[in-house]
Write a protein that holds these residues in place. Structure first.
Motif, PDB file in Angstrom:
ATOM      1  N   ILE A 188       0.851  -1.191   0.000  1.00 29.34           N
ATOM      2  CA  ILE A 188       0.000   0.000   0.000  1.00 29.34           C
ATOM      3  C   ILE A 188       0.887   1.241   0.000  1.00 29.34           C
ATOM      4  O   ILE A 188       0.789   2.111   0.840  1.00 29.34           O
ATOM      5  N   ALA A 189       1.735   1.303  -1.011  1.00 26.02           N
ATOM      6  CA  ALA A 189       2.702   2.399  -1.107  1.00 26.02           C
ATOM      7  C   ALA A 189       2.041   3.743  -1.363  1.00 26.02           C
ATOM      8  O   ALA A 189       2.686   4.768  -1.261  1.00 26.02           O
ATOM      9  N   ASP A 190       0.729   3.739  -1.679  1.00 27.39           N
ATOM     10  CA  ASP A 190       0.029   5.004  -1.908  1.00 27.39           C
ATOM     11  C   ASP A 190       0.180   5.942  -0.724  1.00 27.39           C
ATOM     12  O   ASP A 190       0.187   7.151  -0.877  1.00 27.39           O
ATOM     13  N   VAL A 191       0.273   5.386   0.498  1.00 26.21           N
ATOM     14  CA  VAL A 191       0.387   6.203   1.693  1.00 26.21           C
ATOM     15  C   VAL A 191       1.583   7.136   1.595  1.00 26.21           C
ATOM     16  O   VAL A 191       1.567   8.257   2.083  1.00 26.21           O
ATOM     17  N   HIS A 192       2.624   6.690   0.912  1.00 21.26           N
ATOM     18  CA  HIS A 192       3.842   7.469   0.838  1.00 21.26           C
ATOM     19  C   HIS A 192       3.746   8.646  -0.118  1.00 21.26           C
ATOM     20  O   HIS A 192       4.661   9.447  -0.184  1.00 21.26           O
ATOM     21  N   PHE A 247       1.537  14.553  -1.979  1.00 23.06           N
ATOM     22  CA  PHE A 247       1.557  14.971  -3.376  1.00 23.06           C
ATOM     23  C   PHE A 247       0.189  14.794  -4.020  1.00 23.06           C
ATOM     24  O   PHE A 247      -0.694  14.151  -3.467  1.00 23.06           O
ATOM     25  N   ALA A 248       0.039  15.366  -5.193  1.00 24.86           N
ATOM     26  CA  ALA A 248      -1.189  15.209  -5.970  1.00 24.86           C
ATOM     27  C   ALA A 248      -0.814  15.320  -7.440  1.00 24.86           C
ATOM     28  O   ALA A 248       0.162  15.992  -7.787  1.00 24.86           O
ATOM     29  N   PRO A 249      -1.555  14.668  -8.321  1.00 21.43           N
ATOM     30  CA  PRO A 249      -1.249  14.789  -9.748  1.00 21.43           C
ATOM     31  C   PRO A 249      -1.364  16.240 -10.211  1.00 21.43           C
ATOM     32  O   PRO A 249      -2.219  16.993  -9.732  1.00 21.43           O
ATOM     33  N   LEU A 250      -0.509  16.619 -11.127  1.00 26.45           N
ATOM     34  CA  LEU A 250      -0.584  17.959 -11.683  1.00 26.45           C
ATOM     35  C   LEU A 250      -1.818  18.070 -12.566  1.00 26.45           C
ATOM     36  O   LEU A 250      -2.062  17.199 -13.409  1.00 26.45           O
ATOM     37  N   PRO A 251      -2.644  19.097 -12.382  1.00 24.81           N
ATOM     38  CA  PRO A 251      -3.808  19.255 -13.275  1.00 24.81           C
ATOM     39  C   PRO A 251      -3.377  19.312 -14.736  1.00 24.81           C
ATOM     40  O   PRO A 251      -2.303  19.814 -15.060  1.00 24.81           O
ATOM     41  N   LYS A 252      -4.236  18.810 -15.600  1.00 28.22           N
ATOM     42  CA  LYS A 252      -3.909  18.779 -17.026  1.00 28.22           C
ATOM     43  C   LYS A 252      -4.325  20.042 -17.758  1.00 28.22           C
ATOM     44  O   LYS A 252      -4.029  20.190 -18.952  1.00 28.22           O
ATOM     45  N   THR A 253      -4.989  20.930 -17.069  1.00 32.54           N
ATOM     46  CA  THR A 253      -5.320  22.218 -17.663  1.00 32.54           C
ATOM     47  C   THR A 253      -5.345  23.282 -16.574  1.00 32.54           C
ATOM     48  O   THR A 253      -5.692  22.989 -15.422  1.00 32.54           O
ATOM     49  N   ALA A 254      -4.965  24.470 -16.954  1.00 31.80           N
ATOM     50  CA  ALA A 254      -5.043  25.619 -16.045  1.00 31.80           C
ATOM     51  C   ALA A 254      -5.858  26.738 -16.676  1.00 31.80           C
ATOM     52  O   ALA A 254      -5.880  27.858 -16.165  1.00 31.80           O
ATOM     53  N   ALA A 255      -6.517  26.439 -17.783  1.00 23.73           N
ATOM     54  CA  ALA A 255      -7.244  27.459 -18.532  1.00 23.73           C
ATOM     55  C   ALA A 255      -8.384  28.046 -17.710  1.00 23.73           C
ATOM     56  O   ALA A 255      -9.028  27.345 -16.925  1.00 23.73           O
ATOM     57  N   LEU A 256      -8.619  29.332 -17.910  1.00 25.83           N
ATOM     58  CA  LEU A 256      -9.735  30.018 -17.291  1.00 25.83           C
ATOM     59  C   LEU A 256     -10.809  30.288 -18.337  1.00 25.83           C
ATOM     60  O   LEU A 256     -10.523  30.321 -19.538  1.00 25.83           O
ATOM     61  N   TYR A 285       2.437   7.393 -11.242  1.00 30.38           N
ATOM     62  CA  TYR A 285       2.529   6.584 -10.025  1.00 30.38           C
ATOM     63  C   TYR A 285       1.345   6.873  -9.101  1.00 30.38           C
ATOM     64  O   TYR A 285       0.742   5.951  -8.532  1.00 30.38           O
ATOM     65  N   LEU A 286       0.986   8.146  -8.977  1.00 30.60           N
ATOM     66  CA  LEU A 286      -0.151   8.519  -8.142  1.00 30.60           C
ATOM     67  C   LEU A 286      -1.459   7.983  -8.707  1.00 30.60           C
ATOM     68  O   LEU A 286      -2.435   7.804  -7.969  1.00 30.60           O
ATOM     69  N   ALA A 287      -1.468   7.739 -10.018  1.00 31.29           N
ATOM     70  CA  ALA A 287      -2.640   7.159 -10.668  1.00 31.29           C
ATOM     71  C   ALA A 287      -2.599   5.627 -10.641  1.00 31.29           C
ATOM     72  O   ALA A 287      -3.282   4.969 -11.426  1.00 31.29           O
ATOM     73  N   ARG A 288      -1.768   5.083  -9.739  1.00 34.39           N
ATOM     74  CA  ARG A 288      -1.653   3.646  -9.484  1.00 34.39           C
ATOM     75  C   ARG A 288      -0.934   2.868 -10.586  1.00 34.39           C
ATOM     76  O   ARG A 288      -1.083   1.660 -10.698  1.00 34.39           O
ATOM     77  N   HIS A 296       7.458  21.667   0.255  1.00 30.62           N
ATOM     78  CA  HIS A 296       7.333  21.162  -1.118  1.00 30.62           C
ATOM     79  C   HIS A 296       6.299  20.045  -1.188  1.00 30.62           C
ATOM     80  O   HIS A 296       6.636  18.863  -1.305  1.00 30.62           O
ATOM     81  N   SER A 297       5.027  20.440  -1.117  1.00 31.38           N
ATOM     82  CA  SER A 297       3.933  19.480  -1.189  1.00 31.38           C
ATOM     83  C   SER A 297       2.955  19.928  -2.264  1.00 31.38           C
ATOM     84  O   SER A 297       3.143  20.949  -2.919  1.00 31.38           O
ATOM     85  N   GLY A 298       1.889  19.135  -2.443  1.00 32.20           N
ATOM     86  CA  GLY A 298       0.873  19.499  -3.417  1.00 32.20           C
ATOM     87  C   GLY A 298       1.246  19.108  -4.831  1.00 32.20           C
ATOM     88  O   GLY A 298       2.302  18.520  -5.082  1.00 32.20           O
ATOM     89  N   PRO A 299       0.416  19.451  -5.799  1.00 34.60           N
ATOM     90  CA  PRO A 299       0.648  19.005  -7.185  1.00 34.60           C
ATOM     91  C   PRO A 299       1.896  19.595  -7.821  1.00 34.60           C
ATOM     92  O   PRO A 299       2.508  18.949  -8.670  1.00 34.60           O
ATOM     93  N   ALA A 300       2.281  20.810  -7.446  1.00 34.18           N
ATOM     94  CA  ALA A 300       3.470  21.424  -8.027  1.00 34.18           C
ATOM     95  C   ALA A 300       4.674  21.335  -7.104  1.00 34.18           C
ATOM     96  O   ALA A 300       5.739  21.857  -7.404  1.00 34.18           O
ATOM     97  N   LEU A 301       4.505  20.662  -5.971  1.00 32.51           N
ATOM     98  CA  LEU A 301       5.551  20.515  -4.953  1.00 32.51           C
ATOM     99  C   LEU A 301       6.095  21.875  -4.507  1.00 32.51           C
ATOM    100  O   LEU A 301       7.287  22.071  -4.316  1.00 32.51           O
ATOM    101  N   ASN A 302       5.183  22.823  -4.339  1.00 29.85           N
ATOM    102  CA  ASN A 302       5.538  24.152  -3.848  1.00 29.85           C
ATOM    103  C   ASN A 302       4.561  24.651  -2.794  1.00 29.85           C
ATOM    104  O   ASN A 302       4.538  25.834  -2.471  1.00 29.85           O
TER     105      ASN A 302
END
Length: 355
Positions: A21-25, A29-38, A188-191, A216-222
């Protein structure tokens, strides 16, 4: 965090991996969003912003564009310790990457701009960057090119004028497409557990257990998350480290230069670690040339930890897993003005500016 604390955490990491259950590690972190468009980021607006981003005529000498310091043909920076602007002038700070800059709660190392739009205004009138005297001069350059006027009207309406607000709005729309998802960490975060090597997984566990994810956490590690407020971390935290003197880490007061509050001395925005393998040299002053050395410096000056060579190798392997997929960019053909330059000779330029 000291060695003793870290040693207590790592066996737990190994146990969880054995349990499958390595997901715990990856909880920090979180996957980077695939769009940032407004809403409103149309293809036409993005293309206009791209042209402005690449256009050196928005600088006083006609030699420096946004892309000069934030080169999207590479890591989104310029590979220099500090960037070179008009007339060969250099500033005091390293150029941050423009890739994934949409995923930040503030811009610049000292966070003096809250948005991409606000950030785009600054370099145009900075004397060591693009060197224009005022934003009106920037807009005058744009208005001297008929095709630009037509494009502004197509994007913002026939009755709209060419304004600095519309110009930076378009630039920001282009910058919001500069994102790099689907890095090995994202997969990896997507299994997809084979997306990262064993060394990268060890590096990720060490990164978390040592305390790096405090910042350095979150999707952008910032530290950024949607709707998060800007935060600034002290750097260096361990001022008596030998690295502080070696790399002159306290010469720049950081956030307090923008806020005017001495409590902000030596505080900086946490930079993204996405594509960090491509953005050397490192830190606000660009004094550290290698990623391995940057890991040692951060561990010593922020966490009071001395890394072994094996640990440095694992950490840099983990950071290789942060290199995402770059979108294909078609470079624009910039509009021109037939038979006459918009970059005037120095004498003519001075005469016009003084009139």
């Amino acid at each position: 965090m000291n060695y003793t604390t870290r040693a207590r955490i790592q066996p737990l990491a190994i146990a969880i991996l054995i349990l499958g259950i390595a997901d715990v590690h990856a909880q920090d972190f979180a996957p980077l969003p695939k769009t940032a468009a407004l809403p409103g980021d149309t293809n036409e607006k993005i293309e206009l912003g791209k042209k402005l981003f690449f256009d050196p005529r928005l600088s006083s000498t006609g030699t420096v564009s946004c892309n000069s310091c934030h080169n999207v043909m590479e890591g989104g920076d310029d590979g220099r310790a500090t960037s070179m602007g008009v007339d060969g002038l250099t500033g005091p700070r390293n150029a941050p990457t423009v890739w994934n800059s949409a995923f930040q709660a503030s811009q610049f190392w000292d966070g003096r701009a809250a948005t991409l739009e606000e950030q785009a205004k600054g370099p145009m009138v900075a004397d060591v960057e693009m060197g224009m005297l005022a934003h009106d001069q920037v807009i005058g350059r744009i208005k001297d090119i008929p095709a630009y006027i037509q494009e502004f009207q197509a994007v913002y309406g026939d009755d709209s004028d060419v304004t600095i607000e519309n110009a930076v709005d378009a630039i920001a729309a282009f910058e919001r497409v500069l994102i790099t998802p689907d890095a090995p960490l994202d997969r990896y975060l997507a299994r997809q557990k084979d997306a990262m090597s064993s060394a990268q997984i060890r590096g990720m566990e060490l990164f978390e257990s040592t305390g790096c994810t405090e910042c350095h956490s979150g999707p952008a590690l910032n530290g950024w998350r949607p709707d998060s407020e800007a935060e600034f971390a002290p750097f260096p935290r361990i001022p008596d480290s030998d690295y502080v003197t070696q790399y002159e880490l306290t010469a720049d007061l950081g956030r307090s230069n923008a806020s005017g509050d001495s409590a902000d001395d030596h505080h900086f925005k946490t930079p993204t670690l996405r594509n960090i393998t491509l953005t050397a040299p490192y830190f606000h002053n660009g004094r550290v040339n290698s990623l391995a050395e940057a890991c040692r410096v951060m561990a010593a000056t922020q966490l009071d930890v001395e890394l072994t060579d094996a640990e440095v190798a694992d950490l840099t392997a983990f950071m290789e897993s942060l290199e995402g997929e770059f979108p294909e960019l078609i470079f624009p053909r910039l509009p021109s003005r037939s038979g006459e330059s918009v970059i005037r000779a120095p004498a003519e330029k001075r005469q016009r500016e003084e009139s």
